[in-house]
Design a protein around this motif. Structure first.
Motif, mmCIF file in Angstrom:
data_model
loop_
_atom_site.group_PDB
_atom_site.id
_atom_site.type_symbol
_atom_site.label_atom_id
_atom_site.label_comp_id
_atom_site.label_asym_id
_atom_site.label_seq_id
_atom_site.Cartn_x
_atom_site.Cartn_y
_atom_site.Cartn_z
ATOM 1 N N ASN A 401 0.809 -1.226 0.000
ATOM 2 C CA ASN A 401 0.000 0.000 0.000
ATOM 3 C C ASN A 401 0.843 1.277 0.000
ATOM 4 N N ASN A 402 2.165 1.116 -0.226
ATOM 5 C CA ASN A 402 3.074 2.265 -0.283
ATOM 6 C C ASN A 402 2.908 3.158 0.958
ATOM 7 N N ARG A 403 2.918 2.511 2.134
ATOM 8 C CA ARG A 403 2.599 3.210 3.366
ATOM 9 C C ARG A 403 3.834 3.645 4.160
ATOM 10 N N PHE A 404 5.016 3.322 3.703
ATOM 11 C CA PHE A 404 6.218 3.802 4.392
ATOM 12 C C PHE A 404 6.329 5.313 4.237
ATOM 13 N N GLU A 405 6.712 5.954 5.318
ATOM 14 C CA GLU A 405 6.857 7.412 5.307
ATOM 15 C C GLU A 405 8.335 7.780 5.379
ATOM 16 N N VAL A 406 8.642 8.979 4.891
ATOM 17 C CA VAL A 406 10.009 9.471 4.989
ATOM 18 C C VAL A 406 10.034 10.648 5.963
ATOM 19 N N TYR A 407 10.938 10.562 6.945
ATOM 20 C CA TYR A 407 11.162 11.643 7.891
ATOM 21 C C TYR A 407 12.550 12.219 7.618
ATOM 22 N N PHE A 408 12.769 13.444 8.072
ATOM 23 C CA PHE A 408 14.057 14.101 7.848
ATOM 24 C C PHE A 408 14.640 14.572 9.178
ATOM 25 N N PRO A 410 17.705 16.899 10.717
ATOM 26 C CA PRO A 410 18.665 17.930 10.290
ATOM 27 C C PRO A 410 20.117 17.526 10.545
ATOM 28 N N ILE A 411 21.006 17.987 9.653
ATOM 29 C CA ILE A 411 22.456 17.816 9.822
ATOM 30 C C ILE A 411 23.065 19.213 9.892
ATOM 31 N N TYR A 412 23.703 19.501 11.010
ATOM 32 C CA TYR A 412 24.237 20.831 11.301
ATOM 33 C C TYR A 412 25.677 20.947 10.828
ATOM 34 N N SER A 413 25.978 22.029 10.098
ATOM 35 C CA SER A 413 27.342 22.298 9.651
ATOM 36 C C SER A 413 28.038 23.186 10.674
ATOM 37 N N VAL A 414 29.117 22.683 11.272
ATOM 38 C CA VAL A 414 29.855 23.447 12.281
ATOM 39 C C VAL A 414 30.462 24.691 11.654
ATOM 40 N N LYS A 415 31.027 24.558 10.470
ATOM 41 C CA LYS A 415 31.689 25.685 9.799
ATOM 42 C C LYS A 415 30.701 26.782 9.438
ATOM 43 N N ALA A 416 29.523 26.380 8.876
ATOM 44 C CA ALA A 416 28.530 27.372 8.449
ATOM 45 C C ALA A 416 27.702 27.872 9.626
ATOM 46 N N GLY A 417 27.677 27.098 10.711
ATOM 47 C CA GLY A 417 26.901 27.490 11.881
ATOM 48 C C GLY A 417 25.411 27.367 11.672
ATOM 49 N N LYS A 418 25.009 26.473 10.794
ATOM 50 C CA LYS A 418 23.568 26.296 10.538
ATOM 51 C C LYS A 418 23.326 24.908 9.934
ATOM 52 N N VAL A 419 22.053 24.545 9.866
ATOM 53 C CA VAL A 419 21.662 23.292 9.236
ATOM 54 C C VAL A 419 21.753 23.445 7.721
ATOM 55 N N GLN A 420 22.491 22.526 7.090
ATOM 56 C CA GLN A 420 22.644 22.594 5.634
ATOM 57 C C GLN A 420 22.118 21.341 4.917
ATOM 58 N N GLY A 421 21.839 20.320 5.684
ATOM 59 C CA GLY A 421 21.367 19.085 5.060
ATOM 60 C C GLY A 421 20.457 18.325 5.988
ATOM 61 N N ALA A 422 20.053 17.144 5.529
ATOM 62 C CA ALA A 422 19.179 16.301 6.344
ATOM 63 C C ALA A 422 19.358 14.851 5.923
ATOM 64 N N GLU A 423 19.126 13.955 6.885
ATOM 65 C CA GLU A 423 19.142 12.530 6.581
ATOM 66 C C GLU A 423 17.706 12.043 6.429
ATOM 67 N N ALA A 424 17.424 11.387 5.312
ATOM 68 C CA ALA A 424 16.097 10.813 5.081
ATOM 69 C C ALA A 424 16.002 9.467 5.789
ATOM 70 N N LEU A 425 14.966 9.293 6.606
ATOM 71 C CA LEU A 425 14.809 8.086 7.405
ATOM 72 C C LEU A 425 13.432 7.468 7.174
ATOM 73 N N ALA A 426 13.404 6.153 7.040
ATOM 74 C CA ALA A 426 12.135 5.448 6.822
ATOM 75 C C ALA A 426 11.404 5.277 8.148
ATOM 76 N N ARG A 427 10.108 5.498 8.128
ATOM 77 C CA ARG A 427 9.265 5.310 9.299
ATOM 78 C C ARG A 427 8.010 4.549 8.892
ATOM 79 N N LEU A 428 7.453 3.790 9.848
ATOM 80 C CA LEU A 428 6.268 2.981 9.552
ATOM 81 C C LEU A 428 5.311 3.015 10.730
ATOM 82 N N LYS A 429 4.064 3.374 10.413
ATOM 83 C CA LYS A 429 2.983 3.325 11.401
ATOM 84 C C LYS A 429 1.900 2.424 10.845
ATOM 85 N N ASP A 430 1.727 1.270 11.478
ATOM 86 C CA ASP A 430 0.737 0.296 11.026
ATOM 87 C C ASP A 430 -0.623 0.635 11.630
ATOM 88 N N PRO A 431 -1.711 0.483 10.861
ATOM 89 C CA PRO A 431 -3.050 0.807 11.383
ATOM 90 C C PRO A 431 -3.429 0.001 12.617
#
Length: 637
Positions: A401-408, A410-431
């Motif tokens: 049912n294509n029910r997997f969700e993607v969460y993000f 944040p990945i913080y850049s020490v040099k830039a002093g801000k969030v510049q990226g994110a890791e995509a993570l699989a999540r699943l909530k079954d009914p």
């Protein structure tokens, strides 16, 4: 060669007899599976041999019927007609058993058997009623109800074809191909027999059908492990399903070699195989008359049908004594460190969990349970099996049912002093179950191969997110996407990912793919995947460094530009247990690798890791993983 009395042509029937005898002998000598479909196949072969032999003999005797007692004439003709009916019914029963159509529904089975029972009754009544045939003063004659013989045959063949078509998607290509082809072939043979009455071709088409069944499903070698000669996993699954459908009690002893993979690496596969053969011979000798299995990966199983021969603790005490004696008396090429668990029948009866599920749990947990002193399955272990089954179903449903969700996250850049990226993570909530931990569903998906499809779905959802989001406006320069070890075994991985990205208009240089450290053992495969993805513009990182057993020299030679230090190292460092972490960071810095540190939960951890020279930081201090909408709001704020 023979001067036949009648004008029937026996060529086809005679040719079928030796083939049938050879198959019967071979099937009898090679132990077949103790299940319903194998019994039906045995019945088909016996009935067909009786029918063929009686057909030839009765045709000849009917020409000189006055030379034999009347009861002999009826006996040989009865043998033909009964063989004909039983063979037709047995072929139908074989189709139903193999496709699991009627399962354990006794009422439906009885209803389906009514045409055959009516025909058998009419055959037995024939000497008094002349229902099917008669032997009168002028010889043998077919009577008014003779047509029921062919009616039964047509009925069971058509019913069988319906069953195959109804169960089509549930059957493997090999099984459904065999079932459909032999039923169509038999139907054609009956039609030919009706058209050419004096040619005995029915037996010929029957033996062709039997050969098809043998080659596609009933060859005993299909269910034997080639090394140990024990029954294999497919045999275990088939017997388990048959017992479950028939409510037959059983108990299991599951033995697993817990140093199996290590032994293969140290001693070589040939030496290990010799030890497995000796182990198999000991099991067969020790458990005479029981079904013994080798289901690969160092796992042996003994199946006890019916009630237990003793209480579970006594059975396992006996096993330990006998196995210890075997180890002392037999010098195997490789010492087998075997763990074992006994599954008592009363637990199976109460829980109705399949044999394969319990055997699999025992295989993965026998070593740990034995170290706790547990040699017998408990209710708590069965609860774990049930949980595993429900999680497997949830994963299958989520994929369908294509029910997997993607969460993000944040990945913080020490040099830039801000969030510049994110890791995509699989999540699943079954009914039904609710939220399922990634540790649970990823482990299950990697074992059964579903992780490949999950990876595709997650990557596509990341691409859809990027397609519909102004990532540059949010300050997002890249997205990290995890690759499973199983995904990386596909030669077409880079092309598949590229095609998905292109479909949504996303450049591959937007992605940084994370490969887990456990993959470093397959150096050539990693090189190939990295080369393919880097050619398309993507970068690669080493994920969770410190959780595997990578060779640092090999790691330095890989074209990986980022190393992620696992959160366990971070936590150990701040608890005073990993004082080498600063030296490890310097090692990566000198190798011109960027460093991401996971598990940042406090401002002190954030500042200290920056002081040590980490380039990027990730953890709950910045944010937990967020669904797309919340992640966008997080970046805006």
């Amino acid at each position: 060669m023979f001067n036949w009395i009648s004008d029937f042509n026996y060529d086809f029937a005679i040719a079928a007899i030796p083939i049938q005898i050879i198959l019967l002998v071979f099937y009898g000598v090679r132990r077949n599976l103790p299940i319903g479909q194998s019994f039906c196949f045995w019945l088909v072969m016996v009935a067909n041999l009786v029918m063929t032999s009686a057909d030839i003999i009765s045709c000849e005797m009917n020409e000189i019927w006055t030379e034999f007692p009347l009861w002999v004439m009826y006996a040989i003709n009865h043998a033909y007609f009964l063989g004909f009916i039983v063979r037709g019914w047995a072929l139908f029963a074989y189709t139903a058993e193999t496709s699991h159509f009627l399962k354990n529904n006794i009422q439906y089975k009885l209803l389906a058997s009514i045409p055959a029972l009516v025909a058998v009754f009419l055959i037995f009544s024939t000497p008094w009623t002349s229902a099917i045939y008669t032997i009168a003063e002028d010889g043998y004659h077919n009577c008014s109800l003779y047509g029921i013989i062919y009616f039964d045959t047509y009925f069971y063949i058509i019913f069988s074809i319906f069953i195959v078509l109804f169960q089509w998607k549930k059957l493997s290509p090999r099984i459904r191909g065999g079932l459909l082809s032999f039923n169509l072939l038999l139907l054609f043979g009956i039609i030919i027999r009706k058209q050419f009455y004096h040619m005995l071709v029915t037996s010929y088409f029957s033996i062709l059908s039997i050969i098809i069944i043998f080659l596609t499903a009933e060859n005993p070698d299909l269910y034997r492990d080639s090394r140990t000669k024990l029954l294999n996993k497919e045999a275990l699954d088939m017997i388990g399903l048959d017992y479950w459908e028939r409510n037959i009690s059983f108990s299991l002893i599951v033995m697993t070699v817990h140093n199996y993979e290590t032994s293969k690496s140290v001693y070589g596969i040939n030496q290990v195989n010799e030890s497995l053969k000796m182990m198999a011979a000991w099991i067969v000798k020790t458990y005479t008359g029981l079904n013994c299995f080798y289901t690969r990966n160092g796992t042996f199983i003994v199946l006890m049908r019916g009630q237990m021969p003793g209480d579970p603790e006594t059975i396992m005490k006996d096993w330990k004594e006998k196995y210890t004696a075997f180890q002392k008396s037999c010098e195997t090429p490789v010492t087998m460190k075997v763990s074992a668990i006994f599954l008592p029948g009363y637990l199976v009866d109460r829980n109705k969990i399949t044999m394969g599920d319990m055997a699999r749990y025992a295989r993965f947990n026998a070593y740990a349970e034995n170290h706790r002193g547990n040699y017998v399955f408990s209710e708590s272990m069965l609860d774990e099996v049930k949980k595993q089954k429900s999680l497997e179903k949830a994963v299958k449903d989520a994929i369908a049912n294509n029910r997997f969700e993607v969460y993000f996250q944040p990945i913080y850049s020490v040099k830039a002093g801000k969030v510049q990226g994110a890791e995509a993570l699989a999540r699943l909530k079954d009914p039904t179950i609710g939220f399922i931990s990634p540790l649970d569903f990823i482990s299950i998906a990697e074992k059964n191969g579903d992780i490949i499809e999950i990876g595709r779905q997650i990557f596509e959802k990341v691409c859809i997110f990027l397609e519909n989001t102004d990532t540059k406006g949010l300050g997002i320069e890249y997205i990290n996407v995890n690759l499973s070890p199983i995904q990386c075994m596909s030669n077409s991985l880079s092309q598949e990912l590229s095609d998905i990205a292109k479909k949504h208009g996303i450049s591959m240089d937007m992605f940084d793919f994370e490969i887990t450290e456990s993959l470093i053992e397959d150096y050539e495969m990693i090189q190939m995947q990295i080369a393919g993805l880097r050619t398309m513009g993507a970068e690669l990182s080493l994920d969770d460094f410190g959780t595997g057993s990578s060779n640092l020299t090999s790691l330095m030679n890989l074209p990986i530009h980022v190393v992620k230090i696992d959160m366990t190292f971070t936590r150990s460092f701040f608890s005073g247990k990993a004082e080498f972490l600063p030296d490890l960071i310097k090692l990566f810095q000198r190798s011109n690798m960027a460093i991401v540190v996971e598990g940042i939960e406090t401002v002190e951890m954030k500042n200290k890791m920056a002081e040590l020279g980490c380039d990027y930081e990730q953890g709950y201090y910045f944010s937990r993983p967020l669904p797309p909408e919340e992640f966008i709001e997080y970046m805006k704020n």
